[in-house]
Design an enzyme around this catalytic site. Structure first.
Site, PDB file in Angstrom:
ATOM      1  N   LYS A  77      -3.877   2.061  -0.185  1.00 28.34           N
ATOM      2  CA  LYS A  77      -2.170   1.713   0.093  1.00 28.34           C
ATOM      3  C   LYS A  77      -1.819   0.240   0.249  1.00 28.34           C
ATOM      4  O   LYS A  77      -0.612   0.142  -0.101  1.00 28.34           O
ATOM      5  CB  LYS A  77      -1.658   2.790   1.146  1.00 28.34           C
ATOM      6  CG  LYS A  77      -1.828   4.272   0.778  1.00 28.34           C
ATOM      7  CD  LYS A  77      -0.791   4.710  -0.110  1.00 28.34           C
ATOM      8  CE  LYS A  77      -1.000   6.026  -0.356  1.00 28.34           C
ATOM      9  NZ  LYS A  77       0.279   6.717  -0.984  1.00 28.34           N
TER      10      LYS A  77
HETATM   11  C1  LIG Z   1      -5.759   9.346   2.690  1.00 26.50           C
HETATM   12  C2  LIG Z   1      -4.713   9.481   1.306  1.00 26.50           C
HETATM   13  N1  LIG Z   1      -5.324  10.013   0.310  1.00 26.50           N
HETATM   14  C3  LIG Z   1      -4.741  10.215  -0.909  1.00 26.50           C
HETATM   15  C4  LIG Z   1      -3.431   9.838  -0.817  1.00 26.50           C
HETATM   16  C5  LIG Z   1      -2.470   9.846  -2.352  1.00 26.50           C
HETATM   17  O1  LIG Z   1      -2.242   8.699  -3.201  1.00 26.50           O
HETATM   18  P1  LIG Z   1      -1.072   8.584  -3.693  1.00 26.50           P
HETATM   19  O2  LIG Z   1       0.199   8.608  -2.879  1.00 26.50           O
HETATM   20  O3  LIG Z   1      -1.323   7.307  -4.645  1.00 26.50           O
HETATM   21  O4  LIG Z   1      -0.851   9.785  -4.659  1.00 26.50           O
HETATM   22  C6  LIG Z   1      -2.763   9.212   0.309  1.00 26.50           C
HETATM   23  C7  LIG Z   1      -1.219   8.800  -0.010  1.00 26.50           C
HETATM   24  O5  LIG Z   1      -0.715   8.758   0.956  1.00 26.50           O
HETATM   25  C8  LIG Z   1      -3.443   8.966   1.356  1.00 26.50           C
HETATM   26  O6  LIG Z   1      -2.978   8.479   2.347  1.00 26.50           O
END
Ligand SMILES: Cc1ncc(COP(=O)(O)O)c(C=O)c1O
Length: 326
Positions: free
Chosen positions: A44
């Site tokens: 992120k």
């Molecule tokens: C630990 C974790 N895995 C997966 C995701 C999913 O990613 P995306 O928001 O880019 O779809 C997030 C998003 O908040 C996350 O914090």
């Protein structure tokens, strides 16, 4: 001398690591895009930086301003890094199902944190979506990031994560498998990879209790699909604008138990100390076995680090309480 100008210069260019023990039943090469090497220990950081840079360029975030976001923790961490380096104040609004470690980490990074109930509808004024929005209306010189609908989220992955995966696999990647929350990662990486080779298949990993899989398959937003679940980071009870269903070939759903058990197996059998959605992602890859053949190169992306889950997935008592451990 070789050094970054500040910590933000270390975002991206993460390693790609071959999976071994857990994927030995698969006929193909499985590679993990290992995002915990980012300075905030999650993928992120990439989109947090791009969203802030784009907001500044558009005049939405001004000097001395306050960044406000509803976050499951990792986006908040990325934004807090950017806020610290660039001199903004930071408020994170988080739901009460997220691990305590995530709240403590955000506070440690200098963010103010509001914790909201999980089991209320998004339009309920107590929800973390509504609270973040309300605070941004009340606090002067503030900017509500809205990672769900902010196009800079997808853009960050189109510009950095996607090209890195393409280059690290010498363009040989055939499948991309990843957990879906806001959709930024799958949509940005998926669109980039398909722009290089339209035959690449893009698979989303979803949870039981989330609307994505059914919506993708039927076009129906089925409220009956929505119920509380334990897996953190993936699945939604809304359709974020960042989920581009057109570039996704399919979804597979992973149970809370499998996601937790496979997160622990990643640590013990691969030496990979990762977050809850990584267990879901690798179990998703195994569930898709029949789609892979000998010469395929499957890339799975692991979002965040195990340190955020020591009180849950890596805690035997918690695992037993959930019925995930004998
Ligand atoms: C630990 C974790 N895995 C997966 C995701 C999913 O990613 P995306 O928001 O880019 O779809 C997030 C998003 O908040 C996350 O914090």
């Amino acid at each position: 001398m070789k050094y970054a100008e500040n910590i933000l210069g270390t975002i991206g260019n993460t390693p790609m690591v071959k999976m071994n023990a857990l994927t030995k039943e698969l006929p193909c090469l499985v590679l993990a895009k290992y995002e915990t090497f980012n300075p905030g220990n999650s993928v992120k950081d990439r989109m947090a930086l791009t969203m802030v840079e784009d907001a500044v360029a558009a005049g939405k975030l001004k000097p001395g301003g306050t960044i406000i976001e509803g976050t499951s923790g990792n986006t908040g961490m990325g934004l807090a890094l950017v806020a610290a380096v660039k001199g903004y104040k930071m408020i994170c609004v988080i739901s009460d199902k997220q691990s305590k470690e995530k709240v403590d980490i955000l506070k440690g990074m200098g963010s103010k944190v509001y914790v909201c109930p999980t089991d209320v509808a998004p339009e309920d004024p107590r929800s973390y979506y509504s609270t973040a929005k309300r605070l941004s209306e009340e606090i002067p010189n503030s900017w509500y990031v809205n990672q769900y609908d902010n196009p800079s989220n997808t853009k960050a992955h189109f510009q950095s994560t996607g090209p890195e995966i393409w280059d690290q696999t010498d363009g040989k990647v055939t499948h991309f498998v990843v957990g879906v929350g806001t959709g930024g990662t799958i949509s940005g990486v998926g669109a980039y990879l398909k722009s290089k080779n339209p035959n690449i298949k893009v698979w989303g990993v979803d949870t039981y209790g989330s609307v994505f899989k059914k919506y993708h398959e039927t076009g129906i937003f089925d409220k009956n699909e929505i119920y509380p679940y334990i897996t953190e980071g993936i699945g939604e009870d809304i359709l974020p604008e960042n989920v581009n269903f057109d570039i996704i070939d399919g979804f597979t759903k992973v149970t809370d138990k499998d996601a937790a058990v496979y997160t622990r197996r990643l640590a013990r059998e691969e030496g990979m100390f990762l977050g809850n959605s990584a267990g879901a992602a690798i179990k998703g890859v195994l569930q898709l076995k029949e789609h892979f053949s000998k010469d395929d190169v499957v890339v799975v992306l692991f979002h965040d680090h195990g340190s955020r889950y020591v009180g849950k997935i890596y805690n035997d008592d918690w695992m037993r309480k959930q019925g995930f451990l004998e």
